[in-house]
Design an enzyme around this catalytic site. Structure first.
Site, PDB file in Angstrom:
ATOM      1  N   ASP A   1       0.828  -1.204   0.000  1.00  0.00           N
ATOM      2  CA  ASP A   1       0.000   0.000   0.000  1.00  0.00           C
ATOM      3  C   ASP A   1       0.865   1.258   0.000  1.00  0.00           C
ATOM      4  O   ASP A   1       0.357   2.378  -0.128  1.00  0.00           O
ATOM      5  CB  ASP A   1      -0.999   0.000   1.154  1.00  0.00           C
ATOM      6  CG  ASP A   1      -0.344  -0.083   2.524  1.00  0.00           C
ATOM      7  OD1 ASP A   1       0.896  -0.187   2.598  1.00  0.00           O
ATOM      8  OD2 ASP A   1      -1.085  -0.052   3.532  1.00  0.00           O
ATOM      9  N   SER A   2       2.175   1.070   0.072  1.00  0.00           N
ATOM     10  CA  SER A   2       3.114   2.180  -0.133  1.00  0.00           C
ATOM     11  C   SER A   2       2.913   2.820  -1.499  1.00  0.00           C
ATOM     12  O   SER A   2       3.355   3.952  -1.738  1.00  0.00           O
ATOM     13  CB  SER A   2       4.556   1.685   0.003  1.00  0.00           C
ATOM     14  OG  SER A   2       4.779   0.533  -0.802  1.00  0.00           O
TER      15      SER A   2
ATOM     16  N   GLU B   1       9.289  -4.191  10.653  1.00  0.00           N
ATOM     17  CA  GLU B   1       9.707  -2.874  10.169  1.00  0.00           C
ATOM     18  C   GLU B   1      10.140  -1.956  11.298  1.00  0.00           C
ATOM     19  O   GLU B   1       9.473  -1.832  12.320  1.00  0.00           O
ATOM     20  CB  GLU B   1       8.569  -2.200   9.384  1.00  0.00           C
ATOM     21  CG  GLU B   1       8.955  -0.825   8.856  1.00  0.00           C
ATOM     22  CD  GLU B   1       7.983  -0.243   7.856  1.00  0.00           C
ATOM     23  OE1 GLU B   1       8.233   0.877   7.378  1.00  0.00           O
ATOM     24  OE2 GLU B   1       6.972  -0.907   7.546  1.00  0.00           O
TER      25      GLU B   1
ATOM     26  N   GLU C   1      -1.221  -5.547   8.248  1.00  0.00           N
ATOM     27  CA  GLU C   1      -0.466  -4.904   9.318  1.00  0.00           C
ATOM     28  C   GLU C   1      -1.055  -5.389  10.632  1.00  0.00           C
ATOM     29  O   GLU C   1      -2.128  -4.952  11.053  1.00  0.00           O
ATOM     30  CB  GLU C   1      -0.532  -3.384   9.191  1.00  0.00           C
ATOM     31  CG  GLU C   1       0.286  -2.875   8.013  1.00  0.00           C
ATOM     32  CD  GLU C   1       0.488  -1.376   8.031  1.00  0.00           C
ATOM     33  OE1 GLU C   1       0.225  -0.740   9.071  1.00  0.00           O
ATOM     34  OE2 GLU C   1       0.919  -0.839   6.995  1.00  0.00           O
TER      35      GLU C   1
ATOM     36  N   ASP D   1      -1.032  -6.098  -0.337  1.00  0.00           N
ATOM     37  CA  ASP D   1      -1.430  -5.516   0.944  1.00  0.00           C
ATOM     38  C   ASP D   1      -2.939  -5.331   1.028  1.00  0.00           C
ATOM     39  O   ASP D   1      -3.578  -4.933   0.049  1.00  0.00           O
ATOM     40  CB  ASP D   1      -0.797  -4.134   1.111  1.00  0.00           C
ATOM     41  CG  ASP D   1       0.423  -4.141   2.011  1.00  0.00           C
ATOM     42  OD1 ASP D   1       0.544  -5.049   2.855  1.00  0.00           O
ATOM     43  OD2 ASP D   1       1.256  -3.231   1.879  1.00  0.00           O
TER      44      ASP D   1
ATOM     45  N   LYS E   1      -1.215  -9.402   2.679  1.00  0.00           N
ATOM     46  CA  LYS E   1      -0.468  -8.951   3.861  1.00  0.00           C
ATOM     47  C   LYS E   1      -1.351  -8.056   4.712  1.00  0.00           C
ATOM     48  O   LYS E   1      -2.083  -7.219   4.188  1.00  0.00           O
ATOM     49  CB  LYS E   1       0.812  -8.207   3.471  1.00  0.00           C
ATOM     50  CG  LYS E   1       1.644  -7.731   4.688  1.00  0.00           C
ATOM     51  CD  LYS E   1       3.034  -7.287   4.291  1.00  0.00           C
ATOM     52  CE  LYS E   1       3.062  -5.900   3.690  1.00  0.00           C
ATOM     53  NZ  LYS E   1       2.672  -4.838   4.666  1.00  0.00           N
TER      54      LYS E   1
END
Length: 275
Positions: free
Chosen positions: A49-50, A187, A120, A88, A118
């Site tokens: 999602d970056s 991270e 978070e 993501d 993915k």
């Protein structure tokens, strides 16, 4: 009956087998041409999602939508044939409950064809991870610095620097691993914490700003290629494409304004009759 050939992609089993072995290589990809270039060199391509910040110019990943993730996931799947592709789940697509997470994860996998998603994964998300894994959806966890939580954390900052934070990050890792995550991204944590987590969990860990103590590494490809004028502390630049692109654009502009481009070599001409 027609025959169908399929290139063998990396699987969850392949990733699991890398625990404690040759480090896993993961890079971000958001489009088909880039995915095709990176594909032979990577075990995993992450449609992160970056992309909201890197491609769309958003100030954070919070504004990224399901539609954006699916569009870019489809593009990457067209370009990659060997690496596992992980997409993501964007902010707001899984937090409410396990059923919401399942429906959105199914949509991503069906519409993109990716191999995993993915999340978070704060400790609260363990239920969602278990729910997805039990229903056949491979999940990669993400602990430590969680970009989707910057409004709570007060920005992008390293995690695990106090005892309370350290305990929380370790708890996040345990929860994700126990829930069935096949891999965990760590991270923005110190080396000793990354090493402790990597030693404790049975699944591979992939670090970003988390030292070489992890089972693999990931970077945002555009950071690695030097496309931005600012480089995070944890990034090593392997190229300076910002300078290359700037120079090329300047030369092109100069040639156009001086009528040097297009030249004879780039211009179509009328064919002579009979030729």
């Amino acid at each position: 009956m027609s025959k169908q050939t399929q290139t063998t992609r990396k699987t969850v089993k392949d990733i699991a087998a890398a625990k404690g072995a040759t480090p896993l290589v993961m890079l971000t990809a958001y489009d088909a041409p880039t995915a095709a270039i990176l594909d032979p060199h990577c075990d995993i391509l992450l449609v992160g999602d970056s992309l909201g910040m890197v491609v769309h110019g958003l100030p954070s990943t919070v504004g990224v939508t399901m539609e954006m993730m699916i569009l870019h996931g489809q593009a990457v799947m067209r370009g990659a044939s060997q690496a596992m592709v992980v997409v993501d789940m964007p902010f707001g697509s899984y937090e409410t409950n396990a059923d919401q997470a399942f429906l959105n994860a199914v949509r991503i996998m069906k519409e993109t064809g990716c191999q995993a998603i993915k999340i978070e994964s704060g400790a609260y998300a363990a239920g969602q991870i278990a729910h997805l894994v039990e229903r056949g959806i491979p999940v990669m966890g993400h602990i430590g610095l969680r970009p989707q939580a910057i409004n709570v954390d007060g920005g992008f900052r390293a995690k695990g620097r106090t005892e309370d934070e350290r305990d929380r990050v370790i708890a996040e890792a345990r929860a994700a691993a126990d829930a069935g995550a096949f891999c965990i991204v760590i991270e923005g944590v110190a080396e000793d914490l990354a090493a402790a987590i990597t030693a404790e969990v049975s699944c591979p860990t992939i670090g970003i700003g988390a030292s070489a103590a992890c089972d693999g590494q990931v970077l945002v490809t555009q950071d690695m290629l030097g496309l931005f004028d600012w480089t995070p502390k944890f990034v090593r630049r392997y190229a300076d494409l910002r300078e290359v692109v700037d120079k090329a654009a300047a030369e092109y502009a100069a040639d156009v304004r001086a009528r040097r481009f297009p030249g004879t070599a780039e211009t179509y001409s009328l064919r002579k009759q009979g030729s």
